[in-house]
Each structure stands twice: as structure tokens, then as C-alpha cells.
Enzyme design. Structure first.
Site, PDB file in Angstrom:
ATOM      1  N   CYS A 249      50.587 -40.123 -61.758  1.00  0.00           N
ATOM      2  CA  CYS A 249      49.558 -38.824 -61.577  1.00  0.00           C
ATOM      3  C   CYS A 249      49.512 -38.612 -60.170  1.00  0.00           C
ATOM      4  CB  CYS A 249      48.335 -38.739 -62.501  1.00  0.00           C
ATOM      5  SG  CYS A 249      47.314 -40.185 -62.094  1.00  0.00           S
ATOM      6  N   ARG A 254      44.752 -40.632 -64.309  1.00  0.00           N
ATOM      7  CA  ARG A 254      45.081 -39.656 -65.234  1.00  0.00           C
ATOM      8  C   ARG A 254      46.053 -40.199 -66.128  1.00  0.00           C
ATOM      9  NH1 ARG A 254      45.530 -33.987 -62.061  1.00  0.00           N
ATOM     10  NH2 ARG A 254      45.969 -35.533 -60.399  1.00  0.00           N
TER      11      ARG A 254
END
Lengths: 291, 139
Positions: A249, A254
Site C-alpha cells: 500500500c 493497509r
């Protein structure tokens, strides 16, 4: 070891016991074999109220080296385990804000040290709050536990830039879990965040775009069923359980969430998180990008 | 131009706590002062919504002659930082003139929350001040 809850078995996950429900946590608040850990982006959340008995792990102070962009070493990890009273025989349940981004990140860092008796609270902090379950500001006593800690394993579930470079030339698969705007290069950060952090916008060549949030139900933050997840990753993105997969990410939080989904909910055999992610690749001299 | 007196009092209070944990406790104390307005008492609309703020914050302005009173609705129950900012701005901007409000530097967000603020949170909290300035200048 926590028992597998029927709700997660019914969703068809490969490792259904890697999740626990809010109800399970509520029933195990006084279980000495269960350690609850909250990990957030917002530093004010834990002290403003947390699940009774939960310890806090702060991703910047507790998991990262303060001077070098890297994670804590085994000695520092042993101290962290000692502080929260963790031993390999105890089940550690992680939860947090932002739909468990930082909780998944902490769980992933624990796995770097071979600490795998871990769970995520399905739905995270927001689900616990929406159900109006008990919160407290009482911080548990600093615990103490003695552990023999493994050296950090940077090979099995972690990828570095050279691994990604090698991936460009092999049949490996890359998944970009950022927003579509970050993937296509129109933004350098997710929507509503400042547009900074990298000199170039785009994605790593060949990466498939599967934003992390597609793995959860937006209403309550719980994970989608295995069938829904298979449709997303296998049918749409063409990434299969036996592929050598690297997820990334912007800084790796994430993608920790997606790493958890692929490894534990879908049972992919080889998934690594590239924590250097776009803040490294987007600034790296001499590497290609795509838009 | 110096910050409005009441706002400066908040900043001075926080400056007394260089320790991160003490600052967090103080900010939570400010967040506790925040009173969440109902939708009936404080209708939300897109024009008053703070952009880039994940806590879903709305700003309301009441003008009394040339002075202002601001109200804030933080609709995300997890928006503790936004609630602290709302409490500080509600009291800190009360009875200020538009000139005094315009003179407030965005950097107060760092004075309040410290440099460890994530980029996203920084933007949302800064925008609470910016929207307040914008509404004051429109009125």
C-alpha cells in the site's frame, strides 16, 4: 487456543479460528490465557476508553525502530511481550480503529517473530462501540512474562524492494491495496489525505488493484465471507491460492489487512507484505512504475 | 496579531505538558468538554461539512454584530481528536472578530496535538479551523 466460533466456520474461512467476535471477547475478558491488545492510528482513542483489560500497542513507538526504518529487534520484541504479559501459550487478540488496519499490522509484526497464536477481533473497535459494550479508561498493570524470542524472520511474510524487483520478472503476483486514485497515479495518498509522501504517482508494474476495503462489509467492518473474498481475489484479480503473492500500500498497514485476508481467511500459501510500499517504491531511483 | 486570549490559554495549558502521555490526557479532558448536538438542534448540511475529516465534522456559525460564536458537530463517536479540537475552537473563538480569526495560524494544530499527528488527521483538524475561517469571512 480459542475455539473456532461457528459464525466464522459458516463463512467458510481457511483458518476460521484467526477471528474472534465481540461476543467472544466479552465472554473472555477475565480469561488469563487471553491477552487483548488495541492498536490505533489515533493516539487519543485508547486512553479515552478501551476494552477492559486491553493493553495498547502503538505502531510508531512500540513496533518500529525510532532511528531506522525497520521493525523492532528480538530484544525489543521480548520487552514488548513482557510488558503485555504475552507468552506463546496465550492467545493475543488484536483490535483497533480504521477497520483494524493497525491491529492487522501489529499481528503481522508479531508473526515476523513467529508469534502466531494471534487473532483479530472481527469488526474491530467500531463494532465493539456500536454494540455499546463496556469501555474503560483503566490501564492494566504492566505485566511481566518471560519469553524466549525468535530472531525476526524477514523472509516468510515480509518482502523488500529486491523481492519486488524479482517479482517483476517472475510469475509472481502483486496486489496494490490502495485506493483506485492512488493506483492510477492521480493521487499520492488516499482521498482526503494530503497529497504528499512520494515523488511519483502510479503503481508497481503488473500489480492488480484490489483496495483493502473491498474485503469488509462497510456497515460494521466485519470481513466478507470466503466466497465473496474468493470472487474478489481469484475471479476478479486472478490471484490464486498457490501464487507467490506480494501485497503493498503506502506504508504497509493497509496491506497488512489484505495480507491477513489472503493468508488466513483464504488460506493462500505464500503471501508477503511489502512494508516499504509506495513511500519507498514511489521515491526509488531507477525502478519502473505504471499508470 | 496574537492569538485570541482564550485560544492562547488552551495552547499555554498544553505547552505545560511536554510529555506525550500528559498531553494526551489533557486533550482527552478537552474532548470530554465537547457536547454533541442533536441533528434537530444543529442541522447538518454539505456546506458546513469539514472536508477531509474522517470524523464527519460540521461547523455552525452564529454572528452577533461583528463577533462570532462557533458550534461543531462531530458525528463519529471515535473522533476523539476532533472532539478535543471542537471544544478548543468553540471556547477559543468565542466573541472573536473576523480579523482575529483570520490571524490564527494553521500551525496551532501541531501546537495542540504535537508533531506525531498522522497526515490525514492533521488535514482534518486543520480543516476544522479553515472552515471556521471561511464561514466567518462569508458572513
Amino acid at each position: 487456543m480459542s475455539e473456532t466460533e461457528s459464525i466464522f466456520e459458516s463463512r467458510g474461512y481457511a483458518y476460521a479460528n484467526k477471528l474472534v467476535s465481540t461476543e467472544w471477547v466479552a465472554n473472555n475478558l477475565n480469561n488469563p490465557d487471553v491477552i487483548i491488545v488495541e492498536s490505533n492510528e489515533d493516539a487519543l482513542l485508547y486512553p479515552s476508553g478501551h476494552i477492559p483489560g486491553a493493553y495498547e500497542i502503538d505502531w510508531t513507538r512500540d513496533l518500529n525502530d525510532p532511528l531506522q526504518r525497520d521493525y523492532l529487534d528480538s530484544e525489543q520484541f521480548e520487552k514488548l511481550l513482557s510488558r503485555i504479559g504475552a507468552t506463546p501459550s496465550k492467545t493475543i487478540v488484536f483490535y483497533g480503529d480504521k477497520n483494524n488496519w493497525w491491529a492487522a499490522y501489529a499481528l503481522w509484526v508479531f508473526e515476523l517473530f513467529g508469534f502466531t497464536n494471534t487473532r483479530l477481533l472481527d469488526g474491530g473497535r467500531i463494532k465493539w462501540m456500536k454494540e455499546a459494550r463496556e469501555l474503560t479508561r483503566h490501564v492494566p498493570e504492566i505485566s511481566s512474562a518471560s519469553n524466549s524470542v525468535n530472531e525476526r524472520d524477514d523472509v516468510t511474510v515480509r518482502a523488500f524492494r529486491n523481492d519486488v524487483l524479482n517479482h517483476l520478472n517472475t510469475p509472481g503476483k502483486l496486489i496494490d491495496v490502495r485506493s483506485p486514485e492512488e493506483y492510477n497515479g492521480t493521487r499520492l495518498h488516499m482521498p482526503d489525505y494530503p497529497n504528499e509522501g512520494a515523488t511519483r504517482g502510479g503503481h508497481i508494474p503488473g500489480a492488480k488493484s484490489v483496495p483493502w476495503a473491498r474485503a469488509i462489509n462497510p456497515d460494521d467492518g466485519t470481513f466478507k465471507t470466503a466466497e465473496e473474498l474468493k470472487n474478489l481475489y481469484q475471479n476478479e484479480a486472478q490471484v490464486n491460492p498457490n501464487d507467490d503473492v506480494i501485497v503493498y500500500c503506502r506504508i504497509g498497514e493497509r496491506s497488512s489487512h489484505t495480507w491477513f485476508v489472503l493468508k488466513y481467511l483464504l488460506g493462500y500459501s505464500k503471501v508477503r507484505n511489502y512494508d516499504g510500499s509506495w513511500t519507498e517504491w514511489g521515491n526509488l531511483v531507477g525502478v519502473p512504475i505504471e499508470r | 496579531m496574537a492569538n485570541p486570549t482564550k485560544l492562547q490559554e488552551y495552547l499555554d495549558t498544553l505547552a505545560m505538558f511536554p510529555d506525550r502521555q500528559d498531553r494526551i490526557e489533557t486533550l482527552i479532558g478537552f474532548a470530554d468538554e465537547y457536547k454533541h448536538p442533536s441533528r434537530e438542534a444543529f442541522p447538518r448540511d454539505e456546506n458546513s461539512k469539514v472536508p477531509g475529516c474522517e470524523s464527519e465534522v460540521y461547523v455552525r456559525l452564529t454572528k452577533m454584530e461583528d463577533r462570532f460564536r462557533f458550534g461543531y458537530a462531530v458525528d463519529n463517536p471515535q473522533g476523539i481528536s476532533a472532539m478535543a479540537m471542537a471544544a478548543i475552537l468553540t471556547a477559543g473563538l468565542e466573541n472573536c472578530t473576523v480579523q482575529e480569526i483570520n490571524a490564527i495560524d494553521d500551525q496551532i494544530v501541531f501546537e495542540i496535538f504535537g508533531n506525531e499527528l498522522s497526515m490525514g488527521k492533521n488535514l482534518g483538524l486543520t480543516n476544522m479551523l479553515r472552515v471556521s475561517k471561511h464561514l466567518a469571512n462569508l458572513s
